[in-house]
Structure formats: structure tokens, C-alpha cells
Design a protein around this motif. Structure first.
Motif, PDB file in Angstrom:
ATOM      1  N   ARG A 174     -13.575 -17.831  19.840  1.00  0.00           N
ATOM      2  CA  ARG A 174     -14.283 -17.805  21.177  1.00  0.00           C
ATOM      3  C   ARG A 174     -13.921 -19.240  21.885  1.00  0.00           C
ATOM      4  O   ARG A 174     -14.596 -20.304  21.471  1.00  0.00           O
ATOM      5  CB  ARG A 174     -15.806 -17.459  21.236  1.00  0.00           C
ATOM      6  CG  ARG A 174     -16.215 -16.174  21.575  1.00  0.00           C
ATOM      7  CD  ARG A 174     -17.616 -15.948  21.892  1.00  0.00           C
ATOM      8  NE  ARG A 174     -17.938 -16.637  23.123  1.00  0.00           N
ATOM      9  CZ  ARG A 174     -19.069 -17.525  23.470  1.00  0.00           C
ATOM     10  NH1 ARG A 174     -19.874 -17.653  22.534  1.00  0.00           N
ATOM     11  NH2 ARG A 174     -19.448 -17.908  24.656  1.00  0.00           N
ATOM     12  N   GLN A 223     -31.535 -25.207  32.307  1.00  0.00           N
ATOM     13  CA  GLN A 223     -31.938 -26.318  31.314  1.00  0.00           C
ATOM     14  C   GLN A 223     -33.412 -26.302  31.391  1.00  0.00           C
ATOM     15  O   GLN A 223     -34.137 -26.503  32.401  1.00  0.00           O
ATOM     16  CB  GLN A 223     -31.429 -27.503  32.128  1.00  0.00           C
ATOM     17  CG  GLN A 223     -29.994 -27.803  31.920  1.00  0.00           C
ATOM     18  CD  GLN A 223     -29.753 -27.971  30.191  1.00  0.00           C
ATOM     19  OE1 GLN A 223     -30.796 -28.339  29.594  1.00  0.00           O
ATOM     20  NE2 GLN A 223     -28.639 -27.630  29.512  1.00  0.00           N
ATOM     21  N   PRO A 247     -23.867 -27.225  32.648  1.00  0.00           N
ATOM     22  CA  PRO A 247     -24.837 -26.483  31.922  1.00  0.00           C
ATOM     23  C   PRO A 247     -24.857 -26.439  30.634  1.00  0.00           C
ATOM     24  O   PRO A 247     -23.721 -26.633  29.939  1.00  0.00           O
ATOM     25  CB  PRO A 247     -24.710 -24.974  32.818  1.00  0.00           C
ATOM     26  CG  PRO A 247     -23.208 -25.329  33.276  1.00  0.00           C
ATOM     27  CD  PRO A 247     -22.870 -26.352  33.356  1.00  0.00           C
ATOM     28  N   SER A 248     -26.151 -25.857  30.001  1.00  0.00           N
ATOM     29  CA  SER A 248     -26.123 -25.838  28.461  1.00  0.00           C
ATOM     30  C   SER A 248     -24.948 -24.987  28.100  1.00  0.00           C
ATOM     31  O   SER A 248     -24.823 -23.822  28.581  1.00  0.00           O
ATOM     32  CB  SER A 248     -27.636 -25.302  28.336  1.00  0.00           C
ATOM     33  OG  SER A 248     -27.880 -25.263  26.914  1.00  0.00           O
ATOM     34  N   GLY A 249     -24.578 -25.142  26.726  1.00  0.00           N
ATOM     35  CA  GLY A 249     -23.549 -24.264  26.185  1.00  0.00           C
ATOM     36  C   GLY A 249     -22.071 -24.408  26.961  1.00  0.00           C
ATOM     37  O   GLY A 249     -21.176 -23.667  26.366  1.00  0.00           O
ATOM     38  N   CYS A 250     -21.741 -25.191  27.769  1.00  0.00           N
ATOM     39  CA  CYS A 250     -20.462 -25.303  28.605  1.00  0.00           C
ATOM     40  C   CYS A 250     -19.610 -25.917  27.520  1.00  0.00           C
ATOM     41  O   CYS A 250     -18.310 -26.087  27.628  1.00  0.00           O
ATOM     42  CB  CYS A 250     -20.506 -25.929  29.739  1.00  0.00           C
ATOM     43  SG  CYS A 250     -20.816 -27.683  30.113  1.00  0.00           S
ATOM     44  N   GLY A 251     -20.016 -26.984  26.445  1.00  0.00           N
ATOM     45  CA  GLY A 251     -19.043 -27.506  25.705  1.00  0.00           C
ATOM     46  C   GLY A 251     -19.218 -28.909  25.768  1.00  0.00           C
ATOM     47  O   GLY A 251     -18.344 -29.608  25.148  1.00  0.00           O
ATOM     48  N   LYS A 252     -20.092 -29.612  26.343  1.00  0.00           N
ATOM     49  CA  LYS A 252     -20.267 -31.098  26.367  1.00  0.00           C
ATOM     50  C   LYS A 252     -20.282 -31.540  24.942  1.00  0.00           C
ATOM     51  O   LYS A 252     -19.638 -32.728  24.935  1.00  0.00           O
ATOM     52  CB  LYS A 252     -21.615 -31.486  27.219  1.00  0.00           C
ATOM     53  CG  LYS A 252     -21.436 -31.014  28.529  1.00  0.00           C
ATOM     54  CD  LYS A 252     -23.106 -31.600  29.274  1.00  0.00           C
ATOM     55  CE  LYS A 252     -24.177 -30.838  28.525  1.00  0.00           C
ATOM     56  NZ  LYS A 252     -24.470 -29.482  28.506  1.00  0.00           N
ATOM     57  N   THR A 253     -21.084 -31.325  24.089  1.00  0.00           N
ATOM     58  CA  THR A 253     -21.221 -31.700  22.859  1.00  0.00           C
ATOM     59  C   THR A 253     -19.986 -31.427  22.069  1.00  0.00           C
ATOM     60  O   THR A 253     -19.335 -32.644  21.381  1.00  0.00           O
ATOM     61  CB  THR A 253     -22.387 -31.280  22.054  1.00  0.00           C
ATOM     62  OG1 THR A 253     -23.486 -31.355  22.561  1.00  0.00           O
ATOM     63  CG2 THR A 253     -22.338 -31.652  20.519  1.00  0.00           C
ATOM     64  N   THR A 254     -19.347 -30.638  22.406  1.00  0.00           N
ATOM     65  CA  THR A 254     -17.873 -30.356  21.473  1.00  0.00           C
ATOM     66  C   THR A 254     -16.777 -31.488  22.131  1.00  0.00           C
ATOM     67  O   THR A 254     -15.961 -31.991  21.225  1.00  0.00           O
ATOM     68  CB  THR A 254     -17.534 -28.855  21.919  1.00  0.00           C
ATOM     69  OG1 THR A 254     -18.309 -27.985  21.544  1.00  0.00           O
ATOM     70  CG2 THR A 254     -16.159 -28.453  21.374  1.00  0.00           C
ATOM     71  N   GLU A 283     -26.633 -36.793  25.065  1.00  0.00           N
ATOM     72  CA  GLU A 283     -28.072 -36.607  25.642  1.00  0.00           C
ATOM     73  C   GLU A 283     -29.132 -37.463  24.825  1.00  0.00           C
ATOM     74  O   GLU A 283     -30.308 -36.799  24.344  1.00  0.00           O
ATOM     75  CB  GLU A 283     -28.362 -35.101  25.455  1.00  0.00           C
ATOM     76  CG  GLU A 283     -27.476 -34.259  26.045  1.00  0.00           C
ATOM     77  CD  GLU A 283     -27.921 -32.869  26.890  1.00  0.00           C
ATOM     78  OE1 GLU A 283     -29.120 -33.087  27.429  1.00  0.00           O
ATOM     79  OE2 GLU A 283     -27.246 -31.921  27.154  1.00  0.00           O
ATOM     80  N   VAL A 332     -14.058 -22.307  24.192  1.00  0.00           N
ATOM     81  CA  VAL A 332     -15.163 -23.167  24.880  1.00  0.00           C
ATOM     82  C   VAL A 332     -14.687 -23.816  26.034  1.00  0.00           C
ATOM     83  O   VAL A 332     -15.097 -23.528  27.056  1.00  0.00           O
ATOM     84  CB  VAL A 332     -15.780 -24.327  23.810  1.00  0.00           C
ATOM     85  CG1 VAL A 332     -16.748 -24.924  24.325  1.00  0.00           C
ATOM     86  CG2 VAL A 332     -16.154 -23.742  22.553  1.00  0.00           C
ATOM     87  N   PHE A 388     -14.625 -21.760  18.950  1.00  0.00           N
ATOM     88  CA  PHE A 388     -15.370 -21.515  17.901  1.00  0.00           C
ATOM     89  C   PHE A 388     -15.273 -20.008  17.367  1.00  0.00           C
ATOM     90  O   PHE A 388     -15.567 -19.190  18.447  1.00  0.00           O
ATOM     91  CB  PHE A 388     -16.805 -21.891  18.021  1.00  0.00           C
ATOM     92  CG  PHE A 388     -16.966 -23.494  17.927  1.00  0.00           C
ATOM     93  CD1 PHE A 388     -16.754 -24.247  17.083  1.00  0.00           C
ATOM     94  CD2 PHE A 388     -17.147 -23.874  19.361  1.00  0.00           C
ATOM     95  CE1 PHE A 388     -17.231 -25.470  16.798  1.00  0.00           C
ATOM     96  CE2 PHE A 388     -17.521 -25.340  19.313  1.00  0.00           C
ATOM     97  CZ  PHE A 388     -17.427 -26.101  18.222  1.00  0.00           C
ATOM     98  N   LEU A 389     -14.920 -19.904  16.097  1.00  0.00           N
ATOM     99  CA  LEU A 389     -14.930 -18.301  15.805  1.00  0.00           C
ATOM    100  C   LEU A 389     -14.169 -17.432  16.904  1.00  0.00           C
ATOM    101  O   LEU A 389     -14.358 -16.458  17.178  1.00  0.00           O
ATOM    102  CB  LEU A 389     -16.191 -17.793  15.736  1.00  0.00           C
ATOM    103  CG  LEU A 389     -17.162 -18.625  14.865  1.00  0.00           C
ATOM    104  CD1 LEU A 389     -18.555 -18.091  14.882  1.00  0.00           C
ATOM    105  CD2 LEU A 389     -16.656 -18.885  13.224  1.00  0.00           C
TER     106      LEU A 389
END
Ligand SMILES: Nc1ncnc2c1ncn2[C@@H]1O[C@H](COP(=O)(O)OP(=O)(O)OP(=O)(O)O)[C@@H](O)[C@H]1O
Ligand SMILES: [Mg+2]
Length: 244
Positions: free
Chosen positions: A15, A244, A36-43, A149, A17, A12-13
Motif C-alpha cells: 500500500r 486529530q 493529517p494522521s496516517g499521511c506518512g509523516k513518521t515514514t 511530534e 504511503v 507498506f505491504l
């Protein structure tokens, strides 16, 4: 095989993931994606579901239809619970009476009462809204279901009930599921296989096949597995402080 992510990379931008992520989902298989949070699971989930295109790599889907269950229920506020559940069926040329019958059957499966079906989302409890969201997803008879989640915002007791529902529905309807969670106990309860996403752009850094079948593991064995993995470097980032 229902889904293959082949050496995908995304940023993203500018950076990154993750890079070079390879993951597959078998027929009827529940894969829990943790990290962990922000590691890219949703992506990863959104790439798998076709909601975003990866910058690199190939996605192959070998199924007819899929559904997504998000952390928030995302119901249409102007429709009753029944009509929310039936919403995805309208495009299929199914008669209104038949749609209602199908919605009611799905509602019963997720433990919604008949009297709740005429209520609008604002009149439902948080747990009832999330049950409605699960029923809406399953109503279209998806061959693959993406869960991001979905039970984080519901209380612990109801979370178990909803986990058991997913386990039973998957065994019955034979859908495959990619289930994103940062709750390792949840992953150990309901998955066939767990994959860990790196928070250092390395893609999938660990994979564990769980013994036995989802729904057959008792609380003791789930607890013991989570305790054992807490000492495993592959899962270290998940237990790293209070992120988390
Ligand atoms: N639309 C976007 N624009 C810019 N950056 C984004 C966007 N979506 C996600 N990111 C960034 O990409 C990284 C991965 O985000 P993602 O939402 O996939 O993480 P996650 O593992 O699902 O986190 P969480 O457990 O908190 O839900 C994060 O650094 C996030 O800030
Ligand atoms: Mg996320």
C-alpha cells in the motif's frame, strides 16, 4: 544543504504511503512537516534519518551526525537522567568526568535542575523525561535533529517552554531540524518553512515560508496565520473534522 530527499516513494505491504516526494533541509533551517494522521509523516522522518529505506528515490545526507526525538522519551530505565543524557557520548572516547560535565550543561539548557539528574526515569515527571530526551539528543552536537511530534504528550504550558528551547538551541548550535507535528500553531511558532504532506499519496502538496524568525513571532501573529491558513485549501485536510 543538509538533507535532500529526491523523488522518494514508499509503501507498506503493497500500500503506497507517498510517491515522488521531494524535500530538502537547508543549513540551520527548521522545516515543519505537517499533515493529517496516517499521511506518512513518521515514514518520511524515518526515511530521512535512515531508520527505514525508501522503496524508490534517493536520500542524500550532508552532515556528520544526527539525533532523533520521538513522541515518547524512550529513556533507558536503568540509567539516571544524567547518564541517559550522556549516553551517546560514551562511544566517542570522552572521559567520564567530561561526559558528566557535558550532560550537566545540556541538562541546564533544557531547564533540568541539578537535583533531578540523579533520578531514574521512573522518578521523573513526564515533562522532565521529555526534557531529558531533548538534552540527550542535543548532547551529541548533532548537525541535524529529527523531531517526531515530540511535545504532543506534554501539557500546553510546558510545550511552549520546550518549543522555545528548540528555537534557542537551533539558533545557537546551528543544527537543522525536520520537525513533524500535526499542530499548525506549533509549526508556525518554530519553523522557518512549513511543508504539507498529502494524505492521498501525492507527496508534498504545499509549502509556505514563514516571515520573520522562529521565536520572534508573537502569539497574535501565530494565531492570525493559523486562522488564515484554515481557509486555505492546501491546509484543508489538517482542519478536516476531528481526525486529530
Ligand atoms: N511498519 C508498518 N507496517 C505497515 N504499515 C505501516 C507501518 N508504518 C506505517 N504504516 C502505515 O503507513 C501509513 C503512514 O504511517 P505514518 O506513521 O508515517 O503516518 P503519520 O503521518 O506519522 O501519522 P500520525 O500523525 O498518526 O503519527 C499509515 O497508513 C500506516 O498505517
Ligand atoms: Mg507519526
Amino acid at each position: 544543504m543538509r538533507l535532500e530527499l529526491d523523488r522518494i516513494g514508499h509503501a507498506f505491504l503493497g500500500r503506497a504511503v507517498f510517491e515522488d516526494l521531494t524535500l530538502s533541509l537547508g543549513d540551520g533551517e527548521i522545516v515543519a512537516l505537517v499533515g493529517p494522521s496516517g499521511c506518512g509523516k513518521t515514514t518520511v522522518l524515518q526515511i530521512a534519518a535512515g531508520l527505514i529505506d525508501p522503496l524508490r528515490g534517493r536520500v542524500r545526507r550532508h552532515y556528520g551526525g544526527h539525533a532523533v526525538v520521538f513522541q515518547e522519551p524512550r529513556l533507558l530505565p536503568w540509567l539516571t537522567a544524567r547518564d541517559n543524557i550522556a549516553y551517546g557520548l560514551a562511544a566517542r572516547g570522552i572521559s567520564k568526568a567530561e561526559r558528566r560535565a557535558m550532560a550537566e550543561r545540556r541538562a541546564a539548557e533544557v531547564g533540568l535542575l541539578a537535583r533531578d539528574l540523579d533520578k531514574y526515569p521512573a522518578e521523573l515527571s513526564g515533562g522532565m523525561r521529555q526534557r531529558t530526551a531533548v538534552a540527550r539528543a542535543l548532547a551529541v552536537d548533532p548537525e541535524t535533529v529529527y523531531f517526531d511530534e515530540p511535545f504532543t504528550a506534554v501539557d500546553v504550558g510546558l510545550r511552549r517552554v520546550l518549543q522555545d528551547l528548540i528555537i534557542a538551541a537551533c539558533a545557537r548550535d546551528k543544527f537543522s531540524a525536520l520537525f513533524v507535528t500535526h499542530d499548525l500553531a506549533e509549526a508556525v511558532r518554530l519553523a522557518h518553512r512549513i511543508v504539507v504532506l498529502s494524505d492521498r499519496q501525492e507527496g508534498i502538496v504545499a509549502e509556505r515560508i514563514l516571515p520573520g524568525m522562529p521565536g520572534e513571532r508573537d502569539d497574535r501573529s501565530v494565531f492570525d496565520t493559523v486562522q488564515a491558513w484554515a481557509k486555505d485549501p492546501a491546509f484543508a485536510a489538517l482542519f478536516d473534522g476531528d481526525r486529530q
